[in-house]
Design an enzyme around this catalytic site. Sequence first.
Site, mmCIF file in Angstrom:
data_model
loop_
_atom_site.group_PDB
_atom_site.id
_atom_site.type_symbol
_atom_site.label_atom_id
_atom_site.label_comp_id
_atom_site.label_asym_id
_atom_site.label_seq_id
_atom_site.Cartn_x
_atom_site.Cartn_y
_atom_site.Cartn_z
ATOM 1 N N GLU A 80 36.734 36.534 40.070
ATOM 2 C CA GLU A 80 36.315 35.420 40.907
ATOM 3 C C GLU A 80 36.425 35.809 42.384
ATOM 4 O O GLU A 80 37.355 36.484 42.800
ATOM 5 C CB GLU A 80 37.186 34.194 40.613
ATOM 6 C CG GLU A 80 36.936 33.011 41.510
ATOM 7 C CD GLU A 80 35.549 32.406 41.296
ATOM 8 O OE1 GLU A 80 35.467 31.181 41.190
ATOM 9 O OE2 GLU A 80 34.558 33.142 41.260
ATOM 10 N N ASP A 108 36.821 34.451 35.369
ATOM 11 C CA ASP A 108 37.575 34.517 36.622
ATOM 12 C C ASP A 108 38.508 35.719 36.690
ATOM 13 O O ASP A 108 38.690 36.312 37.760
ATOM 14 C CB ASP A 108 38.392 33.230 36.808
ATOM 15 C CG ASP A 108 37.502 32.016 36.963
ATOM 16 O OD1 ASP A 108 36.555 32.093 37.762
ATOM 17 O OD2 ASP A 108 37.737 31.001 36.287
#
Length: 252
Positions: A80, A108
Site C-alpha cells: 500500500e 496492502d
Amino acid sequence: MEDFVRQCFNPMIVELAEKAMKEYGEDPKIETNKFAAICTHLEVCFMYSDFHFIDERGESTIIESGDPNALLKHRFEIIEGRDRTMAWTVVNSICNTTGVEKPKFLPDLYDYKENRFIEIGVTRREVHTYYLEKANKIKSEKTHIHIFSFTGEEMATKADYTLDEESRARIKTRLFTIRQEMASRGLWDSFVSPREAKRQLKKDLKSQGLCAGLPTKVSHLISPALKNLEPMWMDSNRTAALRASFLKCRKK
C-alpha cells in the site's frame, strides 16, 4: 479537515495520500474526508508493519525503535502507498519467489512469516459488515483480511489476528485518538456521515468561491488507497528507507 490531517499525520503519510489522490484527479483540499480516510488507512498499514522482524531462524520477533538490528528482515512487505505499477511489480516478485497465488486485487501487505497477502480495512461502520463486503469483493481464501474500527473493534479471517495484542492495541489506541481529535474539532460527524460530508463540502466550496460552474457531486473515481478502506505514529528508523522506496522527492 485539511488542517487537521496535516497536523495529525506524519508528513510522509500526507505526501503519499496526496500523490494517490492526484493520480486519480482528486483534490485533497476539496475532498478532505477522503484525504483523512486515506491517511488513516496508510498509517494503519505502516503501524501494522512497524517493529516486526524475522530472525535468522525464521521466527517472528519484535524490535523496538532504536535497537541496531539491521541484519533482521522486516516481517511485512508494504505494498500500500506505492504507485500501481510498482505495487504490482512487488506483488509479482513475491509470487514468483514464494509460489503464493497472485491476488486479483492489490493487497496492502505481505507477511513473510505466514506467507500470505494481507488486506487491511479501517471502517467507520460495524466491523462484521465491512468484513463481509471486503470478503465478497476479494473472493479469495488466500488473502488474509484484518479489519479495524474507530471504536476499538476488530475482525480477522478465522479470528487469526496476526499481530500480538500489544501491537494491535497500539493501532486501536491511535484510531480512537484520531476519532477523539476529530470530534473535539467538530469534524467527526461529517467524516462518518456521507450526507453531512456533502453538506460540508458545498459549504467549503462556497466559502472558497469555487461553487460557480462546478458540480457539487464528488468524484466517484476510487484511489488505490481508498479501495482498501471505507471510510497513526511510525517507526522513525524506517521512515527514511520508506521515503526513498515510495517517493521521488522533488527538489525545491
